[in-house]
Design a protein around this motif. Sequence first.
Motif, PDB file in Angstrom:
ATOM      1  N   UNK A 182       5.706  13.758  -7.093  1.00 11.92           N
ATOM      2  CA  UNK A 182       5.656  12.423  -7.677  1.00 11.92           C
ATOM      3  C   UNK A 182       4.281  12.277  -8.302  1.00 11.92           C
ATOM      4  N   UNK A 183       4.235  11.722  -9.503  1.00  8.82           N
ATOM      5  CA  UNK A 183       2.924  11.427 -10.088  1.00  8.82           C
ATOM      6  C   UNK A 183       2.402  10.193  -9.399  1.00  8.82           C
ATOM      7  N   UNK A 184       1.575  10.411  -8.364  1.00  8.75           N
ATOM      8  CA  UNK A 184       1.182   9.247  -7.573  1.00  8.75           C
ATOM      9  C   UNK A 184      -0.097   8.621  -8.081  1.00  8.75           C
ATOM     10  N   UNK A 185      -0.815   9.307  -8.953  1.00 14.02           N
ATOM     11  CA  UNK A 185      -2.047   8.754  -9.508  1.00 14.02           C
ATOM     12  C   UNK A 185      -3.224   8.991  -8.592  1.00 14.02           C
ATOM     13  N   UNK A 186      -4.273   9.650  -9.073  1.00 11.81           N
ATOM     14  CA  UNK A 186      -5.456   9.929  -8.258  1.00 11.81           C
ATOM     15  C   UNK A 186      -6.565  10.434  -9.161  1.00 11.81           C
ATOM     16  N   UNK A 187      -7.819  10.395  -8.634  1.00 12.49           N
ATOM     17  CA  UNK A 187      -8.931  11.052  -9.316  1.00 12.49           C
ATOM     18  C   UNK A 187      -9.114  12.387  -8.603  1.00 12.49           C
ATOM     19  N   UNK A 188      -8.859  13.483  -9.298  1.00 14.10           N
ATOM     20  CA  UNK A 188      -8.905  14.805  -8.654  1.00 14.10           C
ATOM     21  C   UNK A 188     -10.331  15.335  -8.608  1.00 14.10           C
ATOM     22  N   UNK A 189     -10.740  15.778  -7.431  1.00 14.77           N
ATOM     23  CA  UNK A 189     -12.082  16.335  -7.229  1.00 14.77           C
ATOM     24  C   UNK A 189     -11.944  17.641  -6.456  1.00 14.77           C
ATOM     25  N   UNK A 190     -13.014  18.419  -6.445  1.00 17.08           N
ATOM     26  CA  UNK A 190     -13.003  19.671  -5.689  1.00 17.08           C
ATOM     27  C   UNK A 190     -14.294  19.769  -4.877  1.00 17.08           C
TER      28      UNK A 190
ATOM     29  N   UNK B  71      -9.670  17.416  -3.503  1.00 17.71           N
ATOM     30  CA  UNK B  71      -9.804  16.061  -2.967  1.00 17.71           C
ATOM     31  C   UNK B  71      -9.099  15.100  -3.905  1.00 17.71           C
ATOM     32  N   UNK B  72      -8.672  13.982  -3.366  1.00 19.02           N
ATOM     33  CA  UNK B  72      -8.089  12.943  -4.213  1.00 19.02           C
ATOM     34  C   UNK B  72      -8.769  11.631  -3.881  1.00 19.02           C
ATOM     35  N   UNK B  73      -9.485  11.076  -4.868  1.00 16.38           N
ATOM     36  CA  UNK B  73     -10.068   9.752  -4.676  1.00 16.38           C
ATOM     37  C   UNK B  73      -9.117   8.726  -5.262  1.00 16.38           C
ATOM     38  N   UNK B  74      -9.129   7.530  -4.678  1.00  9.35           N
ATOM     39  CA  UNK B  74      -8.251   6.443  -5.113  1.00  9.35           C
ATOM     40  C   UNK B  74      -6.811   6.926  -5.279  1.00  9.35           C
ATOM     41  N   UNK B  75      -6.226   7.536  -4.235  1.00  4.44           N
ATOM     42  CA  UNK B  75      -4.874   8.079  -4.385  1.00  4.44           C
ATOM     43  C   UNK B  75      -3.828   6.972  -4.509  1.00  4.44           C
ATOM     44  N   UNK B  76      -2.698   7.338  -5.058  1.00  5.63           N
ATOM     45  CA  UNK B  76      -1.514   6.467  -5.141  1.00  5.63           C
ATOM     46  C   UNK B  76      -1.686   5.266  -6.060  1.00  5.63           C
ATOM     47  N   UNK B  77      -2.607   5.357  -7.024  1.00  6.62           N
ATOM     48  CA  UNK B  77      -2.800   4.201  -7.907  1.00  6.62           C
ATOM     49  C   UNK B  77      -1.582   3.986  -8.812  1.00  6.62           C
ATOM     50  N   UNK B  78      -0.933   5.077  -9.237  1.00  9.30           N
ATOM     51  CA  UNK B  78       0.271   4.929 -10.073  1.00  9.30           C
ATOM     52  C   UNK B  78       1.413   4.306  -9.272  1.00  9.30           C
ATOM     53  N   UNK B  79       1.480   4.702  -8.001  1.00 10.89           N
ATOM     54  CA  UNK B  79       2.545   4.134  -7.161  1.00 10.89           C
ATOM     55  C   UNK B  79       2.370   2.626  -7.044  1.00 10.89           C
ATOM     56  N   UNK B  80       1.100   2.190  -6.886  1.00  9.82           N
ATOM     57  CA  UNK B  80       0.854   0.747  -6.774  1.00  9.82           C
ATOM     58  C   UNK B  80       1.261   0.043  -8.064  1.00  9.82           C
ATOM     59  N   UNK B  81       0.961   0.680  -9.212  1.00  8.45           N
ATOM     60  CA  UNK B  81       1.390   0.103 -10.488  1.00  8.45           C
ATOM     61  C   UNK B  81       2.914   0.058 -10.561  1.00  8.45           C
ATOM     62  N   UNK B  82       3.529   1.151 -10.131  1.00 12.97           N
ATOM     63  CA  UNK B  82       4.998   1.221 -10.122  1.00 12.97           C
ATOM     64  C   UNK B  82       5.593   0.130  -9.252  1.00 12.97           C
ATOM     65  N   UNK B  83       4.935  -0.125  -8.130  1.00 13.01           N
ATOM     66  CA  UNK B  83       5.452  -1.154  -7.216  1.00 13.01           C
ATOM     67  C   UNK B  83       5.450  -2.513  -7.893  1.00 13.01           C
ATOM     68  N   UNK B  84       4.367  -2.816  -8.631  1.00 10.84           N
ATOM     69  CA  UNK B  84       4.299  -4.108  -9.321  1.00 10.84           C
ATOM     70  C   UNK B  84       5.412  -4.233 -10.361  1.00 10.84           C
ATOM     71  N   UNK B  85       5.622  -3.163 -11.121  1.00 14.85           N
ATOM     72  CA  UNK B  85       6.672  -3.197 -12.150  1.00 14.85           C
ATOM     73  C   UNK B  85       8.050  -3.289 -11.511  1.00 14.85           C
ATOM     74  N   UNK B  86       8.210  -2.532 -10.407  1.00 17.65           N
ATOM     75  CA  UNK B  86       9.485  -2.540  -9.698  1.00 17.65           C
ATOM     76  C   UNK B  86       9.789  -3.944  -9.177  1.00 17.65           C
ATOM     77  N   UNK B  87       8.756  -4.605  -8.630  1.00 12.08           N
ATOM     78  CA  UNK B  87       8.935  -5.962  -8.110  1.00 12.08           C
ATOM     79  C   UNK B  87       9.352  -6.907  -9.231  1.00 12.08           C
ATOM     80  N   UNK B  88       8.837  -6.647 -10.414  1.00  8.41           N
ATOM     81  CA  UNK B  88       9.112  -7.534 -11.539  1.00  8.41           C
ATOM     82  C   UNK B  88      10.514  -7.310 -12.115  1.00  8.41           C
TER      83      UNK B  88
ATOM     84  N   UNK C 123       0.850  -1.179   0.000  1.00  8.41           N
ATOM     85  CA  UNK C 123       0.000   0.000   0.000  1.00  8.41           C
ATOM     86  C   UNK C 123       0.896   1.243   0.000  1.00  8.41           C
ATOM     87  N   UNK C 124       1.630   1.445  -1.122  1.00 11.45           N
ATOM     88  CA  UNK C 124       2.545   2.586  -1.118  1.00 11.45           C
ATOM     89  C   UNK C 124       1.756   3.896  -1.182  1.00 11.45           C
ATOM     90  N   UNK C 125       2.184   4.864  -0.433  1.00 13.47           N
ATOM     91  CA  UNK C 125       1.507   6.166  -0.464  1.00 13.47           C
ATOM     92  C   UNK C 125       2.543   7.255  -0.226  1.00 13.47           C
TER      93      UNK C 125
END
Lengths: 504, 265
Positions: free
Chosen positions: A74-82, A171-188, A65-67
């Motif tokens: 860092x482009x952490x990935x999120x759905x931006x809301x206001x 607001x940020x919904x579903x934050x850090x989604x890019x980081x989670x993707x990055x983690x998978x690639x990094x692990x690989x 759960x990287x955050x």
Amino acid sequence: MPFWKTCNFRCCCVPLLLVSLLAGLTGCERVDSQFRFSEETELLAPQAEQAVKQTLVANFGSPDDPRIPVFFPVERGQISLTVADFDPEKPTELLIEKPDGEVELVGKRLELLFDPEDAFDVQMEAMEEEQPNPLDGLDQLTIAGYDAETGTITLTQPLPDVELIEPGLELAAAPNSYLAEGERLYAQHCLHCHGVTGDGNGPTAQYMEPKPRDYRQGKFKFTSTGPQDRASDADLAHILREGIPGTYMPSFKMLPEEQISRLVNYVKFLAMRGETEQALNIEVGLDFASKVLEEELEDVTDPEEIQEIKADFNEELDEFILEVYPEIALFGMLDLADAWDAANDEDAIVYPTTARPEPFGPSVADPSRTSVENGRVLYLGKDAQCASCHGDAGRGDGFQTRQLQKRRDGSDYDVPGLHDDWANPLKPRDLTSDIYRGGRRPIDIFRRIHVGIKGTPMPAFGGKSLTDDQIWDIVNFVMTLPHDKGPTTSHPPAEGAVGMVGNE
Amino acid sequence: MKRLWWIFFLMIWPVLAVIVSLLTPQLQWGFPLSGQSDSPLGGEIDHLFYLILIITGVVFVGTHIALGYVIWTASNRPGDRRAWYTHGNHKLEMTWTIIPGLILLFLAFYQMRTWAEFRMEEAYPEAAKQNIVAEVNARQFEWRIRYPAPGKELQRKPQLDDMYGVNELHVPAGSPVTIHLRTIDVQHSFFLPTMRIKQDAVPGLVIPVWFEASEPGEYPLVCAELCGWGHYKMGAKVVAHPPEEFDEFMKKMHQAQFNDGFAAE
């Protein structure tokens, strides 16, 4: 009896089949991994250690759960809301400005992106008034429902009544989604050398020379940015695509652009986590490392006095953690975020102010010589002193490689020769080998000399000891060194040259 | 029970084999989807492959029919005597030795030209010998590539104006080109699956390999020799450019290689 009912078949084949199936299944299981804390953190006094670890876990999460706080670049990935409106009477409802297009929000985590300093003030105020922290638990916010008609978000828990929640709040919904993707690639692709924590200590690292990069100091060797700057995103992506010849770092050119960008972000994330930990250890460890207490108790024998000193130490530490530490942690991270942000600034990138002259044409810095000749004179000369490490003939065997060098704390290293900032022994590049780790374009070699190689004894010469024209002459000289055409012994030693020439 | 083996040998096994080999091209199990490779020489190799597949396929099915026949007649024989000793049949032995021998001999001669063209330097197409585009250096775990400067010939020793790349081999399409294959550490293998080219890279040797990409496009290049723990990372690509654009591309590569960053100001 059919053959599949015979005892032979059942006794031998069935267990074999089962075993191989099971082996296949367990082989694919994800290994549970955690970020490791550095040695310095473990050496802090228990309460201080706890505080540092909490800061790291709260701000950077775990590999599963990287955050990262939103203020880090860092482009952490999120759905931006206001926020459009918030009524404290209905604390579980939040009116948002309707986002463009359809978004899936239900079940996603929601972050309120307060200004970090304002949020800090609110928390400190509450603490001084001995109220509970109003922002506690806000990192657990989840969206329970979303009405797309009215733009109303229903939350799983009530929001506090603070002025910070007002129209216009991001607001940020579903934050850090890019980081989670990055983690998978990094692990690989990366983890087996660079390690889960990015400490350069993965399972295959032990077979490597040079050692894989430890990101935790935030130092990356080959950058286009100034000597004090961090690496830019483009620098990191360039290394991923081109690899580092002469080391085990291969090229990942075949990865799609998007995956490279996720990996760059994840590597930056690991560097920022490591740097935050390092910065906190320095700040906290000065007064509250375990050894500070041990030193204080060294000559004390009276048990009562020992108790007293321990109590004093702990009281001071508790006060520090409660009153000073939160500020240190927050502003430390904000400074770090600024530093990383600056590296992506266009102004941070070093470009030569003059063009490269032809290697065998006249030098601009000294028109009486050709560029390569002048480069050789400078190479051997006092200002640059290239030869002291790289050797008179460029073979990476200068006298510094035989000298005992000092650690940062002033003690001698165990073996003679140069060392990098991670205390690994380091050989100066053999310039005749035709291998250029940081890239072989003239601009790459120019930057190696101009901004130096970070984390190594290779200094930055640009703007200080050498002009850009002089650097170009050295670049030209270095580029001709591996080739037969390069001048070696046909010229007399330069005036003021260090060491002997042509002792090959 | 006696019939069961008959069914197995005559029905299940050969029928399954034929079905699978017919389905395989569609499933892309290492067969080319269309039966067409991306290079002219590859077409010849595909032809040889299918020829041998058909010969062995016919033999395989035939043997099973014979085996089925033997089991069938034996299972119908009355009495409980299961087998008897026989010294064999000289004529039969001769037949099934000489016929496969002739088939092998035919294959040996039939494939000679293709094989020579692929592997024997003197049989390389003239154009391939003229057009040496790059030196490919395999290393753990990537392909480092050295090109001569535009208009120059590839030299054995690196030159000051050489150009370098990694994991992307650029060639012109539609004409045979040669690369010089080397390795700087362990054994690797230069494998262009869609062009049917595979050549080991051996430490200490410079091995010329020629191939021709029929059409402009990108083709996979992988390592086909288990070379260490990072073997799987050695995926790369061959980029075949339209011939009229290739020279321009190499010039651009030369500019990028000798970029001094000054114009970027």
